[in-house]
Design a protein around this motif. Structure first.
Motif, mmCIF file in Angstrom:
data_model
loop_
_atom_site.group_PDB
_atom_site.id
_atom_site.type_symbol
_atom_site.label_atom_id
_atom_site.label_comp_id
_atom_site.label_asym_id
_atom_site.label_seq_id
_atom_site.Cartn_x
_atom_site.Cartn_y
_atom_site.Cartn_z
ATOM 1 N N ASP A 21 8.249 1.802 -2.785
ATOM 2 C CA ASP A 21 9.600 1.576 -2.274
ATOM 3 C C ASP A 21 9.740 1.883 -0.793
ATOM 4 O OD1 ASP A 21 10.354 0.827 -4.805
ATOM 5 O OD2 ASP A 21 11.078 2.818 -5.361
ATOM 6 N N PHE A 22 8.861 2.684 -0.252
ATOM 7 C CA PHE A 22 8.945 3.072 1.153
ATOM 8 C C PHE A 22 8.006 2.254 2.042
ATOM 9 C CE2 PHE A 22 9.956 6.787 -1.462
ATOM 10 C CZ PHE A 22 11.259 7.010 -1.047
ATOM 11 N N GLY A 23 7.352 1.237 1.487
ATOM 12 C CA GLY A 23 6.468 0.375 2.250
ATOM 13 C C GLY A 23 5.043 0.871 2.366
ATOM 14 N N GLY A 24 4.731 1.951 1.680
ATOM 15 C CA GLY A 24 3.374 2.489 1.713
ATOM 16 C C GLY A 24 2.485 1.845 0.670
#
Length: 94
Positions: free
Chosen positions: A21-24
């Motif tokens: 969800d955080f782009g990681g």
């Protein structure tokens, strides 16, 4: 190749990367094949890479196996095998 030779079941997994969800990037092992009948053959001599080594003042053993299976399309060197609770990297396919 006689079917009676295959007496142990293995699982073949591949490493997949997803985005959280955080782009990681998140890497996880996903089953490619499950319940594959195989014939694991130990090849753990010192010349074949088996032996012992010292890890943090503790002796640990290593063992290599050759897993004989019927043809598995899509099998790659980056996959791994799970057998008897152990994880085995794939070094050669023929």
């Amino acid at each position: 190749m006689k079917a009676g030779r295959f007496k142990e079941k293995i699982t073949v997994q591949y490493l997949s990367t997803t985005v959280d969800d955080f782009g990681g990037a998140v890497e996880e092992w996903t089953d490619r094949y499950t319940g594959v009948w195989s014939d694991p053959i130990p090849v753990g001599s010192s010349a074949a890479g088996g032996g012992e080594f010292n890890d943090d003042d503790q002796m640990k053993g290593t063992m290599k196996y050759e897993f004989v299976v019927r043809y598995l399309p899509g099998l790659e060197f980056t996959d791994r095998i799970i057998w008897n609770g152990g994880y085995f990297d794939i070094y050669q396919v023929f």
